[in-house]
Design a protein around this motif. Structure first.
Motif, PDB file in Angstrom:
ATOM      1  N   UNK A  99      28.109  -8.587  12.938  1.00 60.89           N
ATOM      2  CA  UNK A  99      28.518  -8.490  11.548  1.00 60.89           C
ATOM      3  C   UNK A  99      29.782  -9.310  11.292  1.00 60.89           C
ATOM      4  N   UNK A 100      29.886  -9.860  10.098  1.00 59.83           N
ATOM      5  CA  UNK A 100      31.082 -10.587   9.670  1.00 59.83           C
ATOM      6  C   UNK A 100      31.501 -10.070   8.297  1.00 59.83           C
ATOM      7  N   UNK A 101      32.792 -10.147   7.964  1.00 59.77           N
ATOM      8  CA  UNK A 101      33.261  -9.610   6.679  1.00 59.77           C
ATOM      9  C   UNK A 101      33.045 -10.589   5.526  1.00 59.77           C
ATOM     10  N   UNK A 102      32.888 -10.023   4.336  1.00 65.05           N
ATOM     11  CA  UNK A 102      32.777 -10.815   3.122  1.00 65.05           C
ATOM     12  C   UNK A 102      33.907 -10.507   2.164  1.00 65.05           C
ATOM     13  N   UNK A 103      33.851 -11.065   0.980  1.00 62.06           N
ATOM     14  CA  UNK A 103      34.966 -10.936   0.046  1.00 62.06           C
ATOM     15  C   UNK A 103      35.260  -9.493  -0.348  1.00 62.06           C
ATOM     16  N   UNK A 104      34.227  -8.664  -0.503  1.00 65.07           N
ATOM     17  CA  UNK A 104      34.478  -7.280  -0.893  1.00 65.07           C
ATOM     18  C   UNK A 104      35.006  -6.438   0.263  1.00 65.07           C
ATOM     19  N   UNK A 105      34.920  -6.929   1.471  1.00 60.16           N
ATOM     20  CA  UNK A 105      35.533  -6.232   2.608  1.00 60.16           C
ATOM     21  C   UNK A 105      37.039  -6.437   2.634  1.00 60.16           C
ATOM     22  N   UNK A 106      37.507  -7.474   1.934  1.00 62.62           N
ATOM     23  CA  UNK A 106      38.940  -7.735   1.843  1.00 62.62           C
ATOM     24  C   UNK A 106      39.537  -7.270   0.519  1.00 62.62           C
ATOM     25  N   UNK A 107      38.804  -7.520  -0.585  1.00 64.56           N
ATOM     26  CA  UNK A 107      39.327  -7.208  -1.920  1.00 64.56           C
ATOM     27  C   UNK A 107      38.304  -6.376  -2.685  1.00 64.56           C
ATOM     28  N   UNK A 108      38.756  -5.265  -3.200  1.00 61.13           N
ATOM     29  CA  UNK A 108      37.866  -4.297  -3.827  1.00 61.13           C
ATOM     30  C   UNK A 108      37.007  -4.939  -4.926  1.00 61.13           C
ATOM     31  N   UNK A 109      37.631  -5.752  -5.776  1.00 64.42           N
ATOM     32  CA  UNK A 109      36.897  -6.370  -6.868  1.00 64.42           C
ATOM     33  C   UNK A 109      36.233  -7.668  -6.420  1.00 64.42           C
ATOM     34  N   UNK A 110      36.533  -8.122  -5.221  1.00 67.90           N
ATOM     35  CA  UNK A 110      35.815  -9.257  -4.663  1.00 67.90           C
ATOM     36  C   UNK A 110      36.549 -10.576  -4.681  1.00 67.90           C
ATOM     37  N   UNK A 111      37.805 -10.590  -5.122  1.00 64.21           N
ATOM     38  CA  UNK A 111      38.549 -11.844  -5.191  1.00 64.21           C
ATOM     39  C   UNK A 111      40.036 -11.583  -5.002  1.00 64.21           C
ATOM     40  N   UNK A 112      40.729 -12.447  -4.262  1.00 61.97           N
ATOM     41  CA  UNK A 112      42.178 -12.266  -4.102  1.00 61.97           C
ATOM     42  C   UNK A 112      42.933 -12.440  -5.418  1.00 61.97           C
ATOM     43  N   UNK A 113      42.329 -13.142  -6.386  1.00 60.20           N
ATOM     44  CA  UNK A 113      42.993 -13.337  -7.675  1.00 60.20           C
ATOM     45  C   UNK A 113      42.913 -12.084  -8.531  1.00 60.20           C
ATOM     46  N   UNK A 114      42.127 -11.115  -8.074  1.00 58.48           N
ATOM     47  CA  UNK A 114      42.049  -9.819  -8.745  1.00 58.48           C
ATOM     48  C   UNK A 114      42.490  -8.724  -7.782  1.00 58.48           C
ATOM     49  N   UNK A 115      43.450  -9.069  -6.947  1.00 55.96           N
ATOM     50  CA  UNK A 115      43.907  -8.157  -5.893  1.00 55.96           C
ATOM     51  C   UNK A 115      44.455  -6.859  -6.472  1.00 55.96           C
ATOM     52  N   UNK A 116      44.155  -5.760  -5.778  1.00 57.94           N
ATOM     53  CA  UNK A 116      44.646  -4.430  -6.125  1.00 57.94           C
ATOM     54  C   UNK A 116      45.400  -3.895  -4.907  1.00 57.94           C
ATOM     55  N   UNK A 117      46.704  -4.140  -4.815  1.00 59.75           N
ATOM     56  CA  UNK A 117      47.457  -3.811  -3.599  1.00 59.75           C
ATOM     57  C   UNK A 117      47.314  -2.372  -3.129  1.00 59.75           C
ATOM     58  N   UNK A 118      47.133  -1.445  -4.063  1.00 58.57           N
ATOM     59  CA  UNK A 118      47.075  -0.037  -3.663  1.00 58.57           C
ATOM     60  C   UNK A 118      45.699   0.389  -3.167  1.00 58.57           C
ATOM     61  N   UNK A 119      44.668  -0.394  -3.453  1.00 59.95           N
ATOM     62  CA  UNK A 119      43.316   0.029  -3.082  1.00 59.95           C
ATOM     63  C   UNK A 119      42.531  -0.997  -2.259  1.00 59.95           C
ATOM     64  N   UNK A 120      42.952  -2.244  -2.221  1.00 58.28           N
ATOM     65  CA  UNK A 120      42.199  -3.253  -1.474  1.00 58.28           C
ATOM     66  C   UNK A 120      42.140  -2.913   0.008  1.00 58.28           C
TER      67      UNK A 120
END
Length: 243
Positions: free
Chosen positions: A8-29
């Motif tokens: 298995x390898x990680x994808x964008x939603x494994x890093x950022x809840x909404x799926x993009x670093x430009x929509x980062x949520x520091x408290x929940x990502x």
């Protein structure tokens, strides 16, 4: 102890809840930390995921080494990586992985990554298909194997399709839809590797646009009674390479 082989390898939603670093949520990502714990991968805890006052969203990212791996199962080798990390961080490990494949005399190698296009946390040179063509095929150990013996598998766009004939395929569907480019596919890829042949068969199960044409019972019944290799007539050949 796991009873099934697992890659298995990680994808964008494994890093950022909404799926993009430009929509980062520091408290929940999750920043990949939940991925590491859930899939029980070896971890290097060099970054505190709860650190505050960070200057950049990448400052919360775990080390790339937590998501980079290479090994082989029989004649088939695997190289997996995170497309959310810079290529400069993993270039040495890519070289090590290619030399390992040469040293172990594997017949086939599968490069496994998530992203198929830049954006949502990946830049162009860390997308799977771009990395395959511009970096991996030129590295010592992999260059000798060449594109005939090295293939890639990616996702991100929610489709299950051939990405590059006899070189790469996309397994990003599994029922997910929502975007204009999404297919809503659900199906199972089956990889057979022998010293003389690499065969990838895709078994389509259903599709969001023709959900009434469900092949689940036919495919599962055949597999249960005949075995996967005797049910290829229900699938589509994605890769068929012989030496």
């Amino acid at each position: 102890m796991k009873s099934k082989l697992f890659v298995t390898v990680p994808g964008n939603h494994d890093f950022w809840m909404i799926g993009s670093p430009w929509l980062a949520q520091p408290s929940t990502d999750p920043n990949g930390n939940g991925f590491m714990q859930y899939y029980v991968v070896p971890v290097q805890l060099s970054v505190d995921p709860d650190r505050e006052n960070v200057l950049d969203h990448y400052d919360r990212m775990p080390s790339f080494a937590n998501f980079f791996f290479y090994h082989h199962i029989g004649v088939l080798g695997f190289i997996g990586f995170s497309g959310a990390h810079p290529l400069s961080e993993m270039s040495l490990q890519l070289q090590e992985a290619c030399l390992y494949m040469q040293r172990e005399a594997v017949q086939w190698v599968l490069l496994v990554g998530h992203w198929n296009s830049a954006g949502d946390g990946a830049v162009l040179n860390t997308t799977t298909n771009y990395l395959y063509h511009t970096a991996v095929l030129s590295l010592p150990g992999c260059a000798e194997l060449g594109p005939k013996k090295i293939k890639y598998m990616l996702g991100h766009t929610h489709c299950n399709v051939i990405d590059d004939v006899d070189r790469g395929f996309m397994v990003g569907g599994f029922g997910m839809g929502g975007g204009r480019q999404d297919c809503g596919d659900f199906g199972l890829p089956y990889i057979e590797a022998s010293p003389s042949q690499l065969l990838v068969t895709y078994f389509p199960i259903t599709h969001r646009f023709d959900w009434w044409d469900d092949q689940y019972d036919a495919v599962m019944t055949c597999i249960a009674t005949e075995g996967l290799s005797n049910c290829r007539h229900l699938g589509r050949t994605w890769v068929n390479v012989t030496l």
